[in-house]
Design a protein around this motif. Structure first.
Motif, PDB file in Angstrom:
ATOM      1  N   LEU A 230       0.774  -1.213   0.134  1.00 56.15           N
ATOM      2  CA  LEU A 230      -0.077  -0.095  -0.036  1.00 56.15           C
ATOM      3  C   LEU A 230       0.673   1.519  -0.274  1.00 56.15           C
ATOM      4  CD1 LEU A 230      -2.525  -1.179   2.845  1.00 56.15           C
ATOM      5  CD2 LEU A 230      -2.874  -0.486   0.103  1.00 56.15           C
ATOM      6  N   GLY A 231       0.883   2.192  -0.440  1.00 54.95           N
ATOM      7  CA  GLY A 231       1.621   3.434  -0.177  1.00 54.95           C
ATOM      8  C   GLY A 231       0.808   4.261   0.684  1.00 54.95           C
ATOM      9  N   LEU A 232      -0.119   3.760   1.294  1.00 49.63           N
ATOM     10  CA  LEU A 232      -0.129   4.456   3.107  1.00 49.63           C
ATOM     11  C   LEU A 232      -1.564   3.414   4.093  1.00 49.63           C
ATOM     12  CD1 LEU A 232      -0.026   7.074   4.379  1.00 49.63           C
ATOM     13  CD2 LEU A 232      -1.805   8.340   3.787  1.00 49.63           C
ATOM     14  N   PRO A 246      -5.854  16.263  -4.457  1.00 56.14           N
ATOM     15  CA  PRO A 246      -5.644  14.382  -5.309  1.00 56.14           C
ATOM     16  C   PRO A 246      -4.520  15.467  -6.562  1.00 56.14           C
ATOM     17  CG  PRO A 246      -7.408  15.287  -6.056  1.00 56.14           C
ATOM     18  CD  PRO A 246      -7.099  16.122  -4.653  1.00 56.14           C
ATOM     19  N   ASP A 247      -3.580  13.437  -7.122  1.00 57.57           N
ATOM     20  CA  ASP A 247      -3.752  13.852  -8.260  1.00 57.57           C
ATOM     21  C   ASP A 247      -5.304  13.671  -9.340  1.00 57.57           C
ATOM     22  OD1 ASP A 247      -2.776  12.013 -11.154  1.00 57.57           O
ATOM     23  OD2 ASP A 247      -0.251  12.526  -9.755  1.00 57.57           O
ATOM     24  N   GLU A 248      -4.678  14.732 -10.204  1.00 58.76           N
ATOM     25  CA  GLU A 248      -6.027  14.076 -11.492  1.00 58.76           C
ATOM     26  C   GLU A 248      -6.149  13.453 -12.369  1.00 58.76           C
ATOM     27  OE1 GLU A 248      -6.345  17.885 -12.803  1.00 58.76           O
ATOM     28  OE2 GLU A 248      -3.556  18.239 -13.706  1.00 58.76           O
ATOM     29  N   GLY A 252      -5.503   6.828  -6.106  1.00 60.77           N
ATOM     30  CA  GLY A 252      -4.960   5.937  -5.118  1.00 60.77           C
ATOM     31  C   GLY A 252      -5.354   6.134  -4.198  1.00 60.77           C
ATOM     32  N   LEU A 253      -6.172   7.358  -3.950  1.00 60.51           N
ATOM     33  CA  LEU A 253      -6.943   7.329  -2.173  1.00 60.51           C
ATOM     34  C   LEU A 253      -8.118   6.450  -1.936  1.00 60.51           C
ATOM     35  CD1 LEU A 253      -7.251   8.623  -0.380  1.00 60.51           C
ATOM     36  CD2 LEU A 253      -8.926  10.025  -0.996  1.00 60.51           C
ATOM     37  N   VAL A 262     -14.090   1.932  -0.659  1.00 63.88           N
ATOM     38  CA  VAL A 262     -14.302   2.296  -2.138  1.00 63.88           C
ATOM     39  C   VAL A 262     -13.593   3.721  -3.216  1.00 63.88           C
ATOM     40  CG1 VAL A 262     -16.207   4.897  -3.306  1.00 63.88           C
ATOM     41  CG2 VAL A 262     -16.408   3.057  -1.428  1.00 63.88           C
ATOM     42  N   THR A 263     -13.313   3.760  -3.846  1.00 66.08           N
ATOM     43  CA  THR A 263     -11.864   4.261  -4.794  1.00 66.08           C
ATOM     44  C   THR A 263     -12.621   5.773  -5.171  1.00 66.08           C
ATOM     45  OG1 THR A 263     -10.632   2.056  -5.594  1.00 66.08           O
ATOM     46  CG2 THR A 263      -9.967   4.072  -6.596  1.00 66.08           C
ATOM     47  N   VAL A 264     -11.851   6.922  -4.812  1.00 62.19           N
ATOM     48  CA  VAL A 264     -11.936   7.994  -4.835  1.00 62.19           C
ATOM     49  C   VAL A 264     -11.861   8.345  -6.138  1.00 62.19           C
ATOM     50  CG1 VAL A 264     -12.168  10.559  -4.150  1.00 62.19           C
ATOM     51  CG2 VAL A 264     -12.412   9.024  -2.580  1.00 62.19           C
TER      52      VAL A 264
END
Length: 367
Positions: A230-232, A246-248, A252-253, A262-264
């Motif tokens: 995981l990244g975090l 976020p990265d557009e 990843g969140l 749920v992937t945002v």
């Protein structure tokens, strides 16, 4: 209080350097237990095809009462049912958002020896880092970061902010100003929805001049085995609220929603807002901080900016007396944010165990 956090327990490895070395398998330290891996179905059902609420924030201050009340209702539902939402039309320049994200991408693409000049320690946490928590032998996350203080002004030390790229310090200062303003507006909406005076939560945080604010820029390098790490790791945010840019281009969140992740999907030019543990405490758990995590990608790296909006560190935070009743007694004892933050710096990401442990004298010992 931070005497127990003087140095990292093992040599710090830069994840970006690991990723760039061409390894085909990630080191054992980054491999999560099977039940914690992104695609594990042992604890969670498959990810839901839904997104967190998206709210048009300009309507909160509309002259049209109907629009205003509907926007406030949406924020209340998001805070109490999701702990997360996105805001569009929030008043922060889209050019500034894009510029600050790109300048940090440039920073992480600098030679490692330049970045090392800003290497951090657990005691201050400020600077260039690659791990959370000081537990020896702990499982590590697939990410690097840069952490800096923005508020109160007495903690702001621009010499610790990157001097390269050239416009980084200037952009961070401007971005911080605008996001702090947005944070103040959000706090008013949160207070009104709880039936409190609109400045109640901001005052509980110490007022405009005393709130704490800091920035953590996350860099998630490409990963050869994204299904193993995981990244975090899952956690709820220990502070007041988080305003995430976020990265557009790369999702990843992931947010925990009942028994699913749920992937945002970031809305264009939106900020992702989430409730932290301190607002959960102040609201006596009417508002919920929610577990979230970050997955990584085998093809693309990812940059995001988490702006933490926190109470003054030495103020006691406890459930607001107006929200404590016979039917809903105070769920948490008074505790300063400094005392609470020490949990996190010692243990690292720990799900929701930190805030839940406040309900009893047991600290988070099972992470």
């Amino acid at each position: 209080m931070m005497n127990c956090l003087q140095s990292w327990p093992e040599p710090v490895v830069r994840v970006q350097s690991l990723a760039a070395s061409g390894i085909q398998a990630i080191p054992e330290r980054y491999v999560k237990p099977p039940s914690h891996r992104p695609l594990s179905n042992s604890d969670f059902s498959p990810p839901q095809e839904v997104n967190i609420p998206v709210i048009d924030f300009q309507n909160v201050f509309s002259n049209d009462q109907r629009l205003r009340e509907e926007a406030l209702r949406c924020i209340y539902r998001a805070c109490s049912e999701w702990g997360f939402f996105q805001v569009v039309n929030h008043g922060v320049s889209h050019e500034l958002m894009k510029g600050v994200r790109e300048i940090w991408r440039e920073f992480f693409n600098l030679p490692v020896e330049v970045k090392q000049e800003y290497a951090n320690s657990p005691a201050t946490y400020e600077g260039y880092g690659s791990r959370l928590g000081v537990e020896k032998g702990a499982s590590l996350d697939w990410s690097d970061y840069f952490f800096l203080h923005y508020m109160p002004v007495s903690l702001r030390n621009q010499n610790k902010w990157p001097a390269t790229p050239a416009s980084c310090r200037e952009l961070v200062a401007e971005y911080g100003r605008e996001v702090v303003k947005l944070g103040g507006k959000l706090m008013k909406a949160f207070s009104m929805n709880l039936g409190l005076e609109e400045d109640f939560l901001l005052d509980a945080f110490g007022g405009e001049e005393n709130v704490g604010a800091c920035l953590r820029v996350n860099y998630y390098p490409k990963c050869p085995q994204p299904d193993l790490t995981l990244g975090l790791s899952p956690h709820s945010d220990p502070g007041g609220m988080t305003i995430l840019l976020p990265d557009e281009n790369v999702a990843g969140l992931q947010v925990r929603r009942k028994d699913s992740w749920v992937t945002v999907k970031p809305a264009p030019n939106a900020f992702i807002i989430n409730i932290g543990d301190q607002i959960q405490v102040l609201s006596n758990a009417i508002y919920q901080s929610v577990e979230h995590r970050v997955i990584v990608n085998s093809n693309k790296d990812r940059v995001s900016l988490a702006f933490f909006y926190n109470p003054k560190s030495d103020l006691l935070i406890e459930p607001s007396k107006e929200l404590v009743t016979v039917d809903r007694p105070a769920l948490y004892p008074p505790m300063t944010f400094d005392e609470y933050r020490l949990y996190i710096r010692t243990k690292g990401p720990c799900g929701k165990k930190q805030v839940e442990s406040l309900k009893s004298p047991r600290p988070c010992n099972e992470c």
